[in-house]
Design a protein around this motif. Structure first.
Motif, PDB file in Angstrom:
ATOM      1  N   THR A   1       0.857  -1.179   0.000  1.00  0.00           N
ATOM      2  CA  THR A   1       0.000   0.000   0.000  1.00  0.00           C
ATOM      3  C   THR A   1       0.894   1.230   0.000  1.00  0.00           C
ATOM      4  O   THR A   1       2.101   1.151   0.231  1.00  0.00           O
TER       5      THR A   1
ATOM      6  N   GLU B   1      -7.537  -0.077  -0.210  1.00  0.00           N
ATOM      7  CA  GLU B   1      -6.205  -0.342  -0.746  1.00  0.00           C
ATOM      8  C   GLU B   1      -5.656  -1.664  -0.221  1.00  0.00           C
ATOM      9  O   GLU B   1      -4.996  -2.413  -0.946  1.00  0.00           O
TER      10      GLU B   1
ATOM     11  N   SER C   1      -0.386   3.491   6.795  1.00  0.00           N
ATOM     12  CA  SER C   1      -1.802   3.144   6.672  1.00  0.00           C
ATOM     13  C   SER C   1      -2.687   3.860   7.685  1.00  0.00           C
ATOM     14  O   SER C   1      -3.914   3.857   7.542  1.00  0.00           O
TER      15      SER C   1
END
Length: 260
Positions: free
Chosen positions: A87, A160, A177
């Motif tokens: 990600t 994602e 994240s």
């Protein structure tokens, strides 16, 4: 590969851009199912390490082994094919597609041999069913038919991860994240990442939120100006005088919400 062997082994990894040593002689291992935090301030070399592990950059020196295979120098699509998902801090879903369609495109990536194949590969009933399964796993199934561009940031970040899971990864590289998330969104993301680890996926994460990083990580590696400054359990790293002095000043690690 033996059960006790690391899934990822980085040895003496270095990357130079002209005269700049972005990463210099960094070594660490990541075990199966482990969450390893890769911490450090901006410019410490964290993202450069991610880019070498995922195939974006070729190391200037050093080696990377993934599941026993030497992988330094492989292309990003080759690393994805081997089971490395990633990600990014800045999330960019296909805003004009639905949430499910975003995951479906990732499911078809191995079949994309040309434009016509691309159109045929992802838009199938089987892909739709699998996409909804993955969205259920990250808690977004109820939003499967919502336009992805309408989602808030927290849902974008989980989307994602769902797209990364479409690759059936053995290793996930998570880049910030938790950045920009509200308190309740942080709790949802923490539970999701723990569940992925418990399912056997190994996780290497970059995270500036110290409270989150120390809570989630089984072990921590701290970088300082491209070099490894410390490695160990969160408790050991939290009490390391070099880490406290370099990144947190006199306040101590528990006083910092951001900074590493």
């Amino acid at each position: 590969m033996p059960d006790n062997a690391p899934i990822l082994s980085v040895r003496n990894l270095s990357k130079r851009f002209g005269g700049l040593h972005a990463v210099e002689s960094v070594s660490f291992d990541l075990m199966n199912g482990e969450i390893l935090g890769l911490l450090g301030p901006n410019g410490a070399g964290k993202t450069t390490c991610f880019n070498m592990i995922s195939g974006v950059y070729t190391p200037t020196e050093g080696t990377i082994h993934f599941r026993g295979r030497r992988t330094d120098g492989l292309e990003p699509h080759e690393m994805a094919g081997l089971g490395v998902g990633r990600t990014f801090q800045i999330v960019r879903p296909f805003a004009a597609m639905t949430v499910a369609e975003n995951v479906m495109t990732a499911l078809g990536q191995s079949n994309y041999t040309g434009l016509h194949a691309l159109v045929r590969a992802w838009n199938t009933r089987a892909a739709r069913l699998r996409a909804v399964e993955l969205l259920e796993r990250v808690g977004l199934a109820v939003l499967a038919d919502r336009n992805a561009g309408q989602l808030p940031l927290g849902d974008h970040r989980r989307l994602e991860i769902a797209r990364s899971l479409a690759l059936s990864p053995k290793l996930l590289l998570l880049d910030e994240s938790f950045s920009g998330l509200r308190h309740e969104e942080i709790g949802v993301m923490e539970r999701l990442i723990r569940s992925l680890s418990e399912s056997g996926i190994s996780i290497l994460l970059i995270e500036h939120n110290m409270k989150v990083a120390m809570s989630l990580s089984h072990r921590v590696v701290v970088l300082d100006h491209g070099r490894k400054l410390a490695e160990g359990s969160p408790a050991d790293v939290a009490s390391n005088p070099d880490v406290i002095e370099a990144y947190l000043g006199k306040g101590g690690i528990t006083d910092a919400a951001v900074g590493l």
